[in-house]
Design an enzyme around this catalytic site. Structure first.
Site, PDB file in Angstrom:
ATOM      1  N   ASP A  86      -7.016  -3.759  -5.917  1.00 23.38           N
ATOM      2  CA  ASP A  86      -6.864  -2.167  -4.521  1.00 23.38           C
ATOM      3  C   ASP A  86      -5.927  -2.086  -5.114  1.00 23.38           C
ATOM      4  O   ASP A  86      -4.870  -0.950  -5.436  1.00 23.38           O
ATOM      5  CB  ASP A  86      -6.788  -2.716  -3.430  1.00 23.38           C
ATOM      6  CG  ASP A  86      -8.175  -3.756  -2.563  1.00 23.38           C
ATOM      7  OD1 ASP A  86      -8.539  -4.308  -3.389  1.00 23.38           O
ATOM      8  OD2 ASP A  86      -8.202  -3.447  -1.636  1.00 23.38           O
TER       9      ASP A  86
ATOM     10  N   ASP B  43       0.654  -1.090  -0.026  1.00 20.68           N
ATOM     11  CA  ASP B  43      -0.120  -0.165  -0.400  1.00 20.68           C
ATOM     12  C   ASP B  43       0.717   1.363   0.012  1.00 20.68           C
ATOM     13  O   ASP B  43       0.440   2.663  -0.410  1.00 20.68           O
ATOM     14  CB  ASP B  43      -1.136  -0.087   1.371  1.00 20.68           C
ATOM     15  CG  ASP B  43      -1.912  -1.213   1.001  1.00 20.68           C
ATOM     16  OD1 ASP B  43      -2.544  -0.921  -0.012  1.00 20.68           O
ATOM     17  OD2 ASP B  43      -2.253  -1.653   2.074  1.00 20.68           O
TER      18      ASP B  43
HETATM   19  N1  GLY Z   1      -7.328  -1.506   0.568  1.00 21.95           N
HETATM   20  C1  GLY Z   1      -8.086  -1.873   1.132  1.00 21.95           C
HETATM   21  C2  GLY Z   1      -9.131  -1.319   0.932  1.00 21.95           C
HETATM   22  O1  GLY Z   1      -9.717  -1.021   0.354  1.00 21.95           O
HETATM   23  O2  GLY Z   1     -10.286  -1.587   1.942  1.00 21.95           O
END
Ligand code: GLY
Length: 407
Positions: free
Chosen positions: A183, A118
């Site tokens: 994501d 992330d």
């Molecule tokens: N990237 C984690 C979410 O969208 O909850």
């Protein structure tokens, strides 16, 4: 500005102003009103923090009603500083720059983080937005270092960036080898930016490989996206197509669809390769022709949840989708007007009392009614800092589009 681009924007905006002419609030009104509200609401949060002498980074509201704050290594740590940067961009008020810098710089160590994917969200939303507005050379260094850290997670045998480690936490129980979640498309923007800033094309190459492998494996025939694809680390073959945050392995988790449409829009912006725009357009088709997309265009947390309509909406998914649609509206030859109308409708819905908090309430978050992860029992029907971030980004993009139309 490129003349064709300008013409497209002008046509889209002129047409959309005609078609949106019947809405209750004028476009100008809704933008200014939201900027005013956000400045006041986030202003209260910032005043409280300054009074406490702490530099804090709000994420959501806990079950006991208190605010949950981020520590730097959490995936959500870039959004609050990012919102402060958007307030600076939207108002031009130096106060927001000062506040944005303070919170952004608490994330300094994130540039070296390699244990999850992330980093793109965290550094691009904070330092990335800060660099765009200030050209601070230290921010540029952070962006490039963060891209190096993220690139350590690229698995050449798979052709994708590994999202999560599999040796501890709840992920270890799933028996995965190389989980890649949709994501992860959002982390690519950092890589594109780092290549431009450093001249090192390897970041861009990783981003494009990741986008292509995800395009091949992450989507169903109807262009909805799986949440998690698990790959064999040696052969690169797909081992499983499952979910972590959705209703079921085969379901369309709403925010995941948001990450997908936004991610492929970025890829088109950076390459002008029509296959990425086509993908984003097909995802839009899935979303907006879906029989379970509500009239206000704020989706339920998963399109396939069996409890619809008696389940939660996800304002964060709506905000991500709106922001992506504003950008897509400038690229699409024949659907631009429609995309802007959808985005305007989402912004109108999110600005209504059904989703937007009253001043001084909601622990000073802007939006209510988002969902973190229902399967994990976490952050259900709460404000989330990323809903606020993408809402402000959407407002910013809407303002830019409408300004261009006038000039
Ligand atoms: N990237 C984690 C979410 O969208 O909850």
């Amino acid at each position: 500005m490129n003349r064709i681009f300008k013409f497209t924007i002008l046509s889209i905006c002129a047409l959309s102003m005609i078609s949106c002419g019947q809405s209750k609030t004028s476009s100008k009104g809704i933008i200014e009103e939201n900027v005013d509200f956000a400045s006041k609401q986030i202003g209260i949060e910032v005043e409280n923090m300054n009074a406490s002498g702490l530099v804090l980074n709000p994420r959501t509201i806990e079950k006991d009603g208190s605010t949950r704050y981020n520590t730097p290594e959490l995936w959500t740590s870039g959004f609050f500083p990012g919102s402060l940067w958007y307030l600076y961009e939207l108002t031009g008020d130096q106060k927001w720059k000062t506040e944005a810098e303070k919170v952004t710089e608490t994330l300094d160590t994130v540039q070296y983080l390699t244990w999850h994917h992330d980093v793109g969200f965290m550094i691009y939303c904070s330092y990335g937005n800060g660099y765009k507005l200030t050209k601070n050379p230290n921010y540029k260094k952070v962006i490039i270092q963060a891209a190096k850290s993220l690139s350590t997670r690229f698995r050449p045998n798979v052709g994708a960036i590994q999202s999560w480690n599999v040796n501890k936490g709840w992920q270890a129980k799933r028996g995965w080898q190389c989980p890649v979640i949709i994501d992860n498309m959002m982390n690519l923007e950092l890589l594109f930016e780092a290549s431009k800033l450093s001249g090192d094309n390897s970041f861009r190459e990783i981003a494009l490989k990741h986008a292509d492998v995800s395009l091949d494996n992450h989507f169903r025939k109807d262009y909805s996206s799986y949440h998690v694809i698990d790959y064999d680390t040696i052969t690169g073959q797909v081992r499983g197509k499952v979910t972590a945050q959705g209703y079921a392995d085969n379901s369309a988790w709403a925010r995941g669809q948001g990450w997908a449409i936004y991610g492929y829009t970025i890829c088109y912006r950076e390459t002008k390769n029509p296959k990425y725009l086509e993908q984003a357009e097909n995802i839009a088709k899935f979303l907006f022709n879906h029989p379970r997309m509500p009239k206000d265009l704020v989706p339920y947390w998963d399109f396939d949840c069996k409890d619809i309509p008696n389940t939660y909406r996800d304002a964060s998914a709506a905000a991500v989708i709106a922001s992506a649609l504003y950008e897509m509206s400038t690229y699409s030859k024949d659907k631009g007007v429609q995309y802007k109308e959808y985005a305007d409708k989402i912004v109108e819905s999110l600005s209504s009392p059904a989703y937007r908090a009253n001043l001084g309430e909601n622990n000073n978050f802007l939006l209510m009614h988002s969902v973190g992860s229902i399967p994990h029992g976490a952050e259900i029907d709460v404000p989330l800092n990323y809903a606020d971030y993408y809402f402000l980004e959407a407002i910013c993009r809407k303002r830019e589009l409408e300004k261009l139309a006038k000039n």
